[in-house]
Design an enzyme around this catalytic site. Sequence first.
Site, short mmCIF file in Angstrom:
data_model
loop_
_atom_site.label_atom_id
_atom_site.label_comp_id
_atom_site.label_asym_id
_atom_site.label_seq_id
_atom_site.Cartn_x
_atom_site.Cartn_y
_atom_site.Cartn_z
N VAL A 11 12.80 -129.95 20.41
CA VAL A 11 12.99 -129.79 18.97
C VAL A 11 12.90 -131.14 18.27
O VAL A 11 12.48 -131.22 17.11
CB VAL A 11 14.35 -129.10 18.68
CG1 VAL A 11 14.61 -128.99 17.20
CG2 VAL A 11 14.37 -127.72 19.31
N ALA A 12 13.27 -132.22 18.96
CA ALA A 12 13.24 -133.55 18.33
C ALA A 12 11.81 -133.98 18.01
O ALA A 12 11.61 -134.86 17.19
CB ALA A 12 13.91 -134.57 19.23
N ILE A 14 9.85 -132.32 16.43
CA ILE A 14 9.70 -131.91 15.04
C ILE A 14 10.88 -132.50 14.28
O ILE A 14 12.03 -132.14 14.53
CB ILE A 14 9.73 -130.36 14.91
CG1 ILE A 14 8.67 -129.75 15.83
CG2 ILE A 14 9.53 -129.94 13.47
CD1 ILE A 14 8.81 -128.27 16.01
N GLU A 16 12.37 -132.07 11.55
CA GLU A 16 13.31 -131.16 10.88
C GLU A 16 14.32 -130.56 11.85
O GLU A 16 15.35 -130.05 11.46
CB GLU A 16 12.56 -130.01 10.18
CG GLU A 16 11.69 -130.45 9.02
CD GLU A 16 10.32 -130.94 9.49
OE1 GLU A 16 9.91 -130.65 10.62
OE2 GLU A 16 9.67 -131.65 8.70
N ASP A 58 50.11 -141.91 19.30
CA ASP A 58 51.55 -142.01 19.46
C ASP A 58 52.04 -140.90 20.38
O ASP A 58 51.24 -140.16 20.97
CB ASP A 58 52.26 -141.99 18.10
CG ASP A 58 52.03 -140.69 17.34
OD1 ASP A 58 51.46 -139.75 17.92
OD2 ASP A 58 52.42 -140.63 16.17
#
Length: 141
Positions: A11-12, A14, A16, A58
């Site tokens: 997908v990367a 593309i 978008e 804490d």
Amino acid sequence: YMILIAVTLAVAAIPEGIPLCVTISLSIGCSDMVHKNVLVRKLAAVETLGSASVICSDKTGTLTEGKMTMVNMWAAGAKYDVEGKGFDPTVGGIKIEGKGVDGSRDVGVRSALLAALLCCNTSLSKVKNPETGEEKWEPKG
């Protein structure tokens, strides 16, 4: 996770699809944290935690003020108790745990504190409250 990486890379390609992949990855991380009884209110917090190398909390497990003071330290194979009040450098000291002997002159302690000092960009200054006239030490950075 191999499938997730494969889908992310596919997908990367593309542009978008990148925000979608990031959101899915953060959602999976958030889901994993929920299974370990971690309370996550905002998805962006998971991204921030992913870049953290140390998380201080804490006794209730919350980060309230964002200020932590050291109470114990390990140096050169020995454990030391760090005493003091707030950020005041004129109060307190370092003692060998269980012995109560001053450990501030030990080579291991001095080299560990020097390394911490060189890795830190925080400055400590005395600030006067204009209303009360009270002076207190305040860290910045």
